[in-house]
Design a protein around this motif. Structure first.
Motif, short mmCIF file in Angstrom:
data_model
loop_
_atom_site.label_atom_id
_atom_site.label_comp_id
_atom_site.label_asym_id
_atom_site.label_seq_id
_atom_site.Cartn_x
_atom_site.Cartn_y
_atom_site.Cartn_z
N ASP A 24 46.55 52.22 48.87
CA ASP A 24 47.96 52.05 48.51
C ASP A 24 48.11 51.36 47.16
OD1 ASP A 24 47.20 49.48 49.08
OD2 ASP A 24 48.88 49.02 50.43
N ALA A 25 47.00 51.25 46.41
CA ALA A 25 47.02 50.67 45.06
C ALA A 25 47.48 49.22 45.04
CB ALA A 25 47.87 51.52 44.12
N SER A 26 47.22 48.49 46.13
CA SER A 26 47.66 47.09 46.18
C SER A 26 46.99 46.23 45.11
CB SER A 26 47.41 46.50 47.56
OG SER A 26 46.03 46.56 47.91
N ILE A 27 45.73 46.55 44.76
CA ILE A 27 45.03 45.72 43.78
C ILE A 27 45.64 45.81 42.39
CG2 ILE A 27 43.34 47.45 43.09
CD1 ILE A 27 41.27 45.18 42.98
N LYS A 39 44.16 40.79 42.37
CA LYS A 39 43.27 40.66 41.22
C LYS A 39 42.64 39.27 41.17
CE LYS A 39 46.12 43.82 38.45
NZ LYS A 39 47.03 43.93 37.29
N ASP A 40 43.31 38.27 41.78
CA ASP A 40 42.83 36.89 41.76
C ASP A 40 41.99 36.54 42.98
OD1 ASP A 40 44.12 36.33 39.34
OD2 ASP A 40 46.01 35.94 40.37
N PHE A 42 38.71 36.24 45.30
CA PHE A 42 37.36 35.88 44.88
C PHE A 42 36.48 37.10 44.60
CE2 PHE A 42 32.93 34.68 45.83
CZ PHE A 42 32.75 33.71 44.85
N PRO A 43 36.52 38.17 45.42
CA PRO A 43 35.66 39.32 45.12
C PRO A 43 36.08 40.11 43.87
CG PRO A 43 36.39 39.34 47.42
CD PRO A 43 37.24 38.36 46.69
N ASN A 44 37.32 39.89 43.42
CA ASN A 44 37.85 40.70 42.32
C ASN A 44 37.94 39.99 40.99
OD1 ASN A 44 38.29 42.81 44.16
ND2 ASN A 44 40.36 42.11 44.64
N ILE A 45 38.19 38.69 40.99
CA ILE A 45 38.44 37.98 39.75
C ILE A 45 37.20 38.02 38.85
CG2 ILE A 45 37.77 35.70 40.62
CD1 ILE A 45 40.24 34.62 39.04
#
Length: 276
Positions: A24-27, A39-40, A42-45
């Motif tokens: 659903d493109a939440s990121i 985006k913030d 821990f796995p993504n930042i």
């Protein structure tokens, strides 16, 4: 192909740096007064990147075909094209997903598999989203391309589990090389190491050959050799690149249908970083 409005909409998924809530493109959503951006998480930042490229693609699509193509369809197709352009197999995708309206940083922090997770925990996270053991191994093969920051595996290099030495599941010479690149000091934490140093810009099956030879950078990847069920698949993929290519495509199609929004639910965002 298009997804019908009656398509299954299971919960969020392991998303290969694409999303947490599912397809659903939440990121892609920036922080608002209602939620903190994934985006913030821990796995993504400092890891998930390329958001500006998706925004550029979306802007160009809107000029030609306004309010029709969702951000999640663009993201899903961009992943497929990246695989194909770097040597992977082309796989067909259904389209017609719609974008979500919110993000969930708590889910991103807890449901995305971590490099420190045990294999059993990783399998559980996959199966909770309707994916199976073969999907775990095949989708792990996405690490044929990409990089890891030193802090994600440095615990394997120095005094592993109080042993005074590196993780014994690491090839000794490989471990020594990683120690040189990622010395046991804080200023090396963000250095980037290719997950497949042999063909780091090519989508192929060398990642699995590396695991067979104990050259897995992440503990979660090397753990695939610790269970006879997953190890058997790793061995197959290391020997038969066409089998890996087929299974990876099949698993990506399954992944692309996890947590989808269709019909009149959600929306087609005008811009990918915020809801309309």
């Amino acid at each position: 192909m298009r997804l019908s409005s009656s398509s299954s909409s299971s919960p969020s998924s392991y998303r290969l740096k694409t999303t947490c809530r599912g397809c659903d493109a939440s990121i892609l959503l920036d922080e608002t007064s209602s939620f903190i951006s994934e985006k913030d998480a821990f796995p993504n930042i400092n890891s998930a990147r390329g958001f500006e490229l998706i925004e550029t693609i979306k802007a160009n699509v809107e000029k030609l075909c306004p309010k029709t193509v969702s951000c999640i369809d663009i993201l899903t197709l961009a992943v497929r094209e990246a695989v194909f352009l770097t040597g992977g197999r082309y796989y067909s995708l259904a389209l017609g997903r719609r974008d979500g309206l919110t993000a969930n940083i708590t889910a991103a922090n807890t449901e995305i598999p971590s490099p420190s997770d045990s294999l059993n925990k990783i399998i559980a996270k996959f199966t909770a989203k309707g994916l199976n053991l073969k999907d775990v191994v095949a989708l792990s093969g996405a690490h044929t391309i990409g990089f890891a920051q030193c802090f994600t595996f440095k615990s394997r290099l120095f005094n592993f589990n109080g042993s005074g030495g590196p993780d014994p599941s690491l090839d000794a010479s490989f471990a020594s090389g990683l120690q040189t690149t990622c010395p046991n000091q804080d200023d090396s934490d963000t250095k980037l190491i290719p997950l497949d140093s042999v063909t780091k810009m090519k989508f192929d099956n060398i990642f699995f050959k590396n695991l067979v030879n104990n050259y897995g950078v992440l503990a979660s990847d090397q753990a695939l050799m610790s269970d006879k069920r997953t190890a058997a698949l790793v061995l197959q993929y290391s020997k038969y690149p066409s089998l890996f290519a087929k299974d990876f495509g099949d698993s990506m199609v399954k992944l692309s249908n996890v947590g989808i929004i269709t019909g009149q639910n959600g929306q087609v965002r005008d811009k990918c970083n915020h809801a309309n």
